[in-house]
Write a protein that holds these residues in place. Structure first.
Motif, PDB file in Angstrom:
ATOM      1  N   GLU A   1      58.586  14.383  37.814  1.00 33.79           N
ATOM      2  CA  GLU A   1      59.506  14.981  38.780  1.00 33.79           C
ATOM      3  C   GLU A   1      58.908  16.179  39.506  1.00 33.79           C
ATOM      4  OE1 GLU A   1      62.995  16.696  37.044  1.00 33.79           O
ATOM      5  OE2 GLU A   1      61.973  17.182  35.173  1.00 33.79           O
ATOM      6  N   ASN A   2      57.816  16.730  38.993  1.00 35.53           N
ATOM      7  CA  ASN A   2      57.157  17.842  39.693  1.00 35.53           C
ATOM      8  C   ASN A   2      56.166  17.348  40.747  1.00 35.53           C
ATOM      9  OD1 ASN A   2      55.093  16.873  38.119  1.00 35.53           O
ATOM     10  ND2 ASN A   2      54.601  18.830  37.145  1.00 35.53           N
ATOM     11  N   GLY A   3      56.111  16.027  40.955  1.00 34.11           N
ATOM     12  CA  GLY A   3      55.231  15.451  41.957  1.00 34.11           C
ATOM     13  C   GLY A   3      53.890  15.008  41.415  1.00 34.11           C
ATOM     14  N   GLU A   4      53.610  15.333  40.164  1.00 34.85           N
ATOM     15  CA  GLU A   4      52.334  14.964  39.550  1.00 34.85           C
ATOM     16  C   GLU A   4      52.348  13.490  39.154  1.00 34.85           C
ATOM     17  OE1 GLU A   4      49.404  16.620  35.983  1.00 34.85           O
ATOM     18  OE2 GLU A   4      51.525  17.170  36.035  1.00 34.85           O
ATOM     19  N   THR A   5      51.181  12.821  39.319  1.00 33.40           N
ATOM     20  CA  THR A   5      51.045  11.427  38.919  1.00 33.40           C
ATOM     21  C   THR A   5      49.902  11.300  37.923  1.00 33.40           C
ATOM     22  OG1 THR A   5      51.877  10.610  41.048  1.00 33.40           O
ATOM     23  CG2 THR A   5      50.602   9.072  39.709  1.00 33.40           C
ATOM     24  N   LEU A   6      50.184  10.702  36.788  1.00 40.34           N
ATOM     25  CA  LEU A   6      49.186  10.525  35.738  1.00 40.34           C
ATOM     26  C   LEU A   6      48.816   9.056  35.606  1.00 40.34           C
ATOM     27  CD1 LEU A   6      50.763  12.759  32.937  1.00 40.34           C
ATOM     28  CD2 LEU A   6      49.092  13.439  34.673  1.00 40.34           C
ATOM     29  N   GLN A   7      47.513   8.800  35.414  1.00 34.60           N
ATOM     30  CA  GLN A   7      47.079   7.445  35.128  1.00 34.60           C
ATOM     31  C   GLN A   7      47.271   7.188  33.635  1.00 34.60           C
ATOM     32  OE1 GLN A   7      43.196   6.196  36.414  1.00 34.60           O
ATOM     33  NE2 GLN A   7      43.362   7.231  38.390  1.00 34.60           N
ATOM     34  N   VAL A   8      47.869   6.053  33.312  1.00 41.29           N
ATOM     35  CA  VAL A   8      48.081   5.695  31.914  1.00 41.29           C
ATOM     36  C   VAL A   8      47.791   4.210  31.723  1.00 41.29           C
ATOM     37  CG1 VAL A   8      49.791   7.499  31.473  1.00 41.29           C
ATOM     38  CG2 VAL A   8      50.538   5.262  32.315  1.00 41.29           C
ATOM     39  N   SER A   9      47.480   3.854  30.491  1.00 32.03           N
ATOM     40  CA  SER A   9      47.276   2.445  30.153  1.00 32.03           C
ATOM     41  C   SER A   9      48.559   1.881  29.564  1.00 32.03           C
ATOM     42  CB  SER A   9      46.142   2.321  29.132  1.00 32.03           C
ATOM     43  OG  SER A   9      46.508   2.968  27.917  1.00 32.03           O
ATOM     44  N   THR A  10      48.584   0.560  29.399  1.00 31.52           N
ATOM     45  CA  THR A  10      49.763  -0.045  28.773  1.00 31.52           C
ATOM     46  C   THR A  10      49.911   0.452  27.331  1.00 31.52           C
ATOM     47  OG1 THR A  10      48.387  -1.970  28.211  1.00 31.52           O
ATOM     48  CG2 THR A  10      49.728  -2.118  30.203  1.00 31.52           C
ATOM     49  N   ALA A  11      48.770   0.738  26.687  1.00 30.98           N
ATOM     50  CA  ALA A  11      48.832   1.255  25.315  1.00 30.98           C
ATOM     51  C   ALA A  11      49.493   2.630  25.286  1.00 30.98           C
ATOM     52  CB  ALA A  11      47.426   1.339  24.728  1.00 30.98           C
ATOM     53  N   LEU A  12      49.190   3.475  26.256  1.00 32.01           N
ATOM     54  CA  LEU A  12      49.812   4.804  26.321  1.00 32.01           C
ATOM     55  C   LEU A  12      51.297   4.705  26.653  1.00 32.01           C
ATOM     56  CD1 LEU A  12      47.098   6.989  28.127  1.00 32.01           C
ATOM     57  CD2 LEU A  12      47.674   6.903  25.694  1.00 32.01           C
ATOM     58  N   ILE A  13      51.639   3.736  27.465  1.00 25.87           N
ATOM     59  CA  ILE A  13      53.062   3.527  27.777  1.00 25.87           C
ATOM     60  C   ILE A  13      53.827   3.236  26.489  1.00 25.87           C
ATOM     61  CG2 ILE A  13      54.719   1.978  28.900  1.00 25.87           C
ATOM     62  CD1 ILE A  13      52.718   1.678  31.184  1.00 25.87           C
ATOM     63  N   ALA A  14      53.214   2.402  25.636  1.00 28.36           N
ATOM     64  CA  ALA A  14      53.860   2.077  24.365  1.00 28.36           C
ATOM     65  C   ALA A  14      53.874   3.287  23.432  1.00 28.36           C
ATOM     66  CB  ALA A  14      53.135   0.905  23.705  1.00 28.36           C
ATOM     67  N   ASP A  15      52.744   4.001  23.369  1.00 27.82           N
ATOM     68  CA  ASP A  15      52.647   5.149  22.456  1.00 27.82           C
ATOM     69  C   ASP A  15      53.657   6.237  22.788  1.00 27.82           C
ATOM     70  OD1 ASP A  15      50.589   3.918  21.123  1.00 27.82           O
ATOM     71  OD2 ASP A  15      48.986   5.022  22.125  1.00 27.82           O
ATOM     72  N   PHE A  16      53.872   6.472  24.081  1.00 23.41           N
ATOM     73  CA  PHE A  16      54.757   7.556  24.508  1.00 23.41           C
ATOM     74  C   PHE A  16      56.139   7.055  24.933  1.00 23.41           C
ATOM     75  CE2 PHE A  16      50.620   9.536  24.798  1.00 23.41           C
ATOM     76  CZ  PHE A  16      50.858  10.848  24.444  1.00 23.41           C
ATOM     77  N   SER A  17      56.370   5.765  24.775  1.00 26.62           N
ATOM     78  CA  SER A  17      57.663   5.174  25.176  1.00 26.62           C
ATOM     79  C   SER A  17      58.027   5.586  26.601  1.00 26.62           C
ATOM     80  CB  SER A  17      58.776   5.606  24.200  1.00 26.62           C
ATOM     81  OG  SER A  17      58.482   5.194  22.881  1.00 26.62           O
ATOM     82  N   LEU A  18      57.105   5.377  27.522  1.00 26.08           N
ATOM     83  CA  LEU A  18      57.298   5.801  28.908  1.00 26.08           C
ATOM     84  C   LEU A  18      58.150   4.786  29.672  1.00 26.08           C
ATOM     85  CD1 LEU A  18      53.677   7.020  29.762  1.00 26.08           C
ATOM     86  CD2 LEU A  18      55.648   8.416  29.093  1.00 26.08           C
ATOM     87  N   TYR A  19      59.078   5.310  30.447  1.00 27.63           N
ATOM     88  CA  TYR A  19      59.909   4.485  31.332  1.00 27.63           C
ATOM     89  C   TYR A  19      60.546   5.419  32.352  1.00 27.63           C
ATOM     90  CZ  TYR A  19      63.480   6.292  28.134  1.00 27.63           C
ATOM     91  OH  TYR A  19      64.265   7.110  27.363  1.00 27.63           O
ATOM     92  N   THR A  20      60.986   4.850  33.433  1.00 27.32           N
ATOM     93  CA  THR A  20      61.644   5.647  34.466  1.00 27.32           C
ATOM     94  C   THR A  20      62.898   6.306  33.890  1.00 27.32           C
ATOM     95  OG1 THR A  20      60.845   4.186  36.218  1.00 27.32           O
ATOM     96  CG2 THR A  20      62.720   5.587  36.746  1.00 27.32           C
ATOM     97  N   GLY A  21      62.969   7.621  34.058  1.00 25.33           N
ATOM     98  CA  GLY A  21      64.086   8.370  33.529  1.00 25.33           C
ATOM     99  C   GLY A  21      63.796   9.031  32.193  1.00 25.33           C
ATOM    100  N   ARG A  22      62.671   8.703  31.581  1.00 23.09           N
ATOM    101  CA  ARG A  22      62.299   9.314  30.283  1.00 23.09           C
ATOM    102  C   ARG A  22      62.096  10.814  30.470  1.00 23.09           C
ATOM    103  NH1 ARG A  22      60.454  11.213  25.703  1.00 23.09           N
ATOM    104  NH2 ARG A  22      58.813  10.115  24.541  1.00 23.09           N
ATOM    105  N   ASP A  23      62.683  11.606  29.597  1.00 26.29           N
ATOM    106  CA  ASP A  23      62.585  13.064  29.654  1.00 26.29           C
ATOM    107  C   ASP A  23      61.617  13.533  28.566  1.00 26.29           C
ATOM    108  OD1 ASP A  23      62.997  15.560  30.585  1.00 26.29           O
ATOM    109  OD2 ASP A  23      65.043  15.789  29.822  1.00 26.29           O
ATOM    110  N   LEU A  24      60.490  14.121  28.986  1.00 29.57           N
ATOM    111  CA  LEU A  24      59.457  14.563  28.050  1.00 29.57           C
ATOM    112  C   LEU A  24      59.621  16.047  27.754  1.00 29.57           C
ATOM    113  CD1 LEU A  24      56.492  12.825  29.905  1.00 29.57           C
ATOM    114  CD2 LEU A  24      57.462  12.058  27.738  1.00 29.57           C
ATOM    115  N   ASP A  25      59.577  16.404  26.474  1.00 30.39           N
ATOM    116  CA  ASP A  25      59.605  17.827  26.149  1.00 30.39           C
ATOM    117  C   ASP A  25      58.186  18.404  26.333  1.00 30.39           C
ATOM    118  OD1 ASP A  25      58.070  17.282  23.844  1.00 30.39           O
ATOM    119  OD2 ASP A  25      59.849  17.075  22.594  1.00 30.39           O
TER     120      ASP A  25
END
Length: 210
Positions: free
Chosen positions: A21-45
């Motif tokens: 939401e701060n405009g930053e874009t990170l490159q991630v792999s499918t493995a990282l998506i699974a590790d961090f449970s990434l999805y649209t709307g996910r709120d990261l501390d």
């Protein structure tokens, strides 16, 4: 920090772009998506965000390292320099190069031998080849081993001498000096040059004042 968009790469399999939401874009792999449970709307501390930044940096550095080293052989030091030129942080670059060594994509011992063989075949002596090994960031600990398999240079040196002395008078001091200077720049020692000229029936002692 909220994830506002997840986009799959159109060109690289298993690569995704995680937009924050701060405009930053990170490159991630499918493995990282699974590790961090990434999805649209996910709120990261804060802790999760810091960990994701580190993981994304490592992933990006590895991908860049693979592309760079895939174009030609290079030493780990050269690869680190290339990654730095691409904006990769020092720690991420070092970790990526360590990983490249572990998978066998970077091998300074093999690379040192390749450099020695290449420059020896091109007509360069040990002095010039040492300079090249140093320039490429290859550890001195690997030099001796690389030189053990260096082809004998007398034949190559004889070819260089013969090509440049054909038809030259033994009294042509200017041409002899030009030849010896060139051979010294190529990394041959004075004794090697003297022996080669002797084999061509030129006595170098007569020209040492040059």
């Amino acid at each position: 920090m909220k994830v506002v968009k997840m986009t799959a790469s159109r060109h690289v399999a298993e690569r995704w772009y995680c937009q924050l939401e701060n405009g930053e874009t990170l490159q991630v792999s499918t493995a990282l998506i699974a590790d961090f449970s990434l999805y649209t709307g996910r709120d990261l501390d804060e802790a999760e965000l810091a960990a994701l930044h580190a993981a994304s940096g490592s992933y990006t550095a590895r991908q860049k390292a693979l592309r760079i080293a895939g174009s030609r052989a290079m030493s780990r030091r050269e690869l680190e320099r290339k990654l730095a030129d691409k904006g990769v942080e020092q720690q991420s670059a070092a970790e990526a190069v360590d990983w490249m060594e572990r998978i066998g994509a970077v091998n300074d011992r093999e690379y040192a031998g390749m450099v020695v063989r290449h420059y020896a075949a091109a007509g360069y002596g040990r002095g010039r080849i040492r300079e090249e090994l140093s320039r490429r960031g290859i550890s001195r600990e690997l030099w001796d081993e690389a030189f053990e398999n260096m082809p004998v240079q007398s034949e190559k040196l004889d070819e260089l001498v013969a090509a440049r002395l054909r038809g030259v008078s033994r009294d042509d001091r200017k041409r002899i000096k030009k030849l010896t200077d060139m051979l010294l720049r190529r990394g041959f020692s004075w004794s090697e040059i003297k022996d080669a000229l002797g084999r061509y029936e030129f006595e170098l002692d007569a020209y040492e004042e040059l």
